[in-house]
Design an enzyme around this catalytic site. Sequence first.
Site, PDB file in Angstrom:
ATOM      1  N   HIS A  72      53.164  25.036 -14.012  1.00 47.55           N
ATOM      2  CA  HIS A  72      53.470  26.472 -14.122  1.00 47.55           C
ATOM      3  C   HIS A  72      54.564  26.703 -15.151  1.00 47.55           C
ATOM      4  CE1 HIS A  72      51.452  27.875 -10.364  1.00 47.55           C
ATOM      5  NE2 HIS A  72      51.586  26.599 -10.063  1.00 47.55           N
ATOM      6  N   TYR A 200      57.134  35.354  -4.885  1.00 50.57           N
ATOM      7  CA  TYR A 200      58.200  35.507  -3.881  1.00 50.57           C
ATOM      8  C   TYR A 200      58.402  37.001  -3.647  1.00 50.57           C
ATOM      9  CZ  TYR A 200      59.729  30.640  -4.832  1.00 50.57           C
ATOM     10  OH  TYR A 200      59.805  29.278  -4.976  1.00 50.57           O
ATOM     11  N   PRO A 292      64.109  26.399   2.256  1.00 52.97           N
ATOM     12  CA  PRO A 292      63.042  26.129   1.291  1.00 52.97           C
ATOM     13  C   PRO A 292      62.942  27.145   0.154  1.00 52.97           C
ATOM     14  CG  PRO A 292      62.139  26.983   3.348  1.00 52.97           C
ATOM     15  CD  PRO A 292      63.593  26.753   3.580  1.00 52.97           C
ATOM     16  N   LYS A 296      64.070  23.186  -3.340  1.00 49.14           N
ATOM     17  CA  LYS A 296      64.945  22.119  -3.837  1.00 49.14           C
ATOM     18  C   LYS A 296      64.976  20.867  -2.959  1.00 49.14           C
ATOM     19  CE  LYS A 296      66.397  24.044  -7.537  1.00 49.14           C
ATOM     20  NZ  LYS A 296      65.453  23.789  -8.601  1.00 49.14           N
ATOM     21  N   TYR A 384      66.187  27.177 -11.152  1.00 47.55           N
ATOM     22  CA  TYR A 384      64.857  26.923 -10.569  1.00 47.55           C
ATOM     23  C   TYR A 384      64.220  25.710 -11.241  1.00 47.55           C
ATOM     24  CZ  TYR A 384      60.525  28.060  -8.135  1.00 47.55           C
ATOM     25  OH  TYR A 384      59.440  28.017  -7.302  1.00 47.55           O
TER      26      TYR A 384
HETATM   27  C1  PHB Z   1      55.550  25.489  -0.913  1.00 48.51           C
HETATM   28  O1  PHB Z   1      54.557  25.517  -1.639  1.00 48.51           O
HETATM   29  O2  PHB Z   1      55.536  24.947   0.204  1.00 48.51           O
HETATM   30  C2  PHB Z   1      56.811  26.133  -1.385  1.00 48.51           C
HETATM   31  C3  PHB Z   1      56.870  26.623  -2.673  1.00 48.51           C
HETATM   32  C4  PHB Z   1      58.023  27.218  -3.112  1.00 48.51           C
HETATM   33  C5  PHB Z   1      59.104  27.329  -2.272  1.00 48.51           C
HETATM   34  C6  PHB Z   1      59.047  26.813  -0.989  1.00 48.51           C
HETATM   35  C7  PHB Z   1      57.882  26.222  -0.541  1.00 48.51           C
HETATM   36  O3  PHB Z   1      60.241  27.933  -2.708  1.00 48.51           O
END
Ligand code: PHB
Length: 391
Positions: A72, A200, A292, A296, A384
Amino acid sequence: MRTQVAIIGGGPAGTLLSHVLRRAGIASVVLERQSRDYVLGRIRAGVLEWGSVEFLRANEVGDRMDAEGHVHDGTRIAWAGRDSFYIDIKKHVGSQFMAYGQTEIQKDLYDAGDRIGTEIVFDASDVEIHDITTGTPHVTYSANGDTARVDCDYVAACDGYHGVGRPTIPHDVLRTYEKVYPFGWLGILSETPPLPDLVYCNHPRGFALASMRNPMLSRYYVQCSLDDTVDEWPDERFWEELLIRLPEDTRDEVVTGPSIEKSIAPLRSFVAEPMRYGSLFLAGDAAHIVPPTGAKGLNLAISDVYYLSRALIHHYERADDRYLDNYSDMALRRVWSAVRFSWWLTLLLHRFPDQTEFDQRAQEAELEYLRSSHFAQASMCEQYAGLPFET
Ligand code: PHB
Ligand code: APR
């Protein structure tokens, strides 16, 4: 049994460490409490920083990741039902990231271990660490009804938050820092095509995240109450809630289907200092937990292994202990940076039960700043994408 490094825990941190050491000709034994199938059955994280990608590649465990992972350039953010905006990480900091499941990495590491001959003892119970400050430590464990002893130079505790490594450090030496967030994430996996980008969302009903594992496996999350149980969230309720929270410009693209996994995880930050005591080194979740939100956790486990493996290689190959002596400070600098970022993103994207109208408006102002400012986006992207490893 005698080895150079006894590694407790056969999750990503422990198996990657043993793999990297083995390639450098350093002997280790991994003691894992669970069975191989059990570890491979755990559904965990899914986003790799580019530094993690390159470290896996450099150690020849990146082939399947490169074939099946999804690269990505950026990620999407949305709030309060508005259209999403794209944070272009490649444009801002020249880096990409990879969506590839931790479960797959774990499988790749076990398979690579079979090929190059790393030693992993599964179903090892009652692991105990002895004489960690004497220079001649040893570890004992039980397997198949017998007790065994491993003499070693160093012990690497890669045994997660509930392991035995961290509690071995005396109370008057160990400092811990914790923040518990007043909500959890309810996550599902479904065998449906995912959205093209991670999205998000901050919504009045709570956070939501659209993520992926592969072209036919989607991962979605919604913020939920800590009192909620999985039984209270049948698939229909999950999808309905997810679609309400996702922005209109992505809602129609979501393909729903039966969940094949569903679980609730609480969110918290935790850091233990120092990450070294005598001949004991902590790596991964044994030393730190992050919520999460910033993706990280796995990346920090990998960067700890980067630092620790380099330190051990310098010790054995060059009799140079500089990196061993710096390990705790160096790893913790990266940990605190990721803890700060994960905390910031968690505050930005979630609805808190005790949020006042002031908090709410300030959060919206911060989201607006992120949407409209090149500088704010570049700062987010830098974190990020992941900071470079220290030399
Ligand atoms: C996930 O795909 O499990 C995932 C992706 C991004 C995040 C947290 C979890 O910030
Ligand atoms: N003896 C032996 N093994 C143990 C013990 C013990 N006393 N306690 C725990 N373990 C094992 C667990 O069964 C587990 O397989 O240690 C392993 C730790 O693995 P993880 O919890 O996956 O931690 P780590 O390798 O540090 O990886 C961190 O996992 O939780 C995610 O978000 C986190 O992605 C990050 C990654």
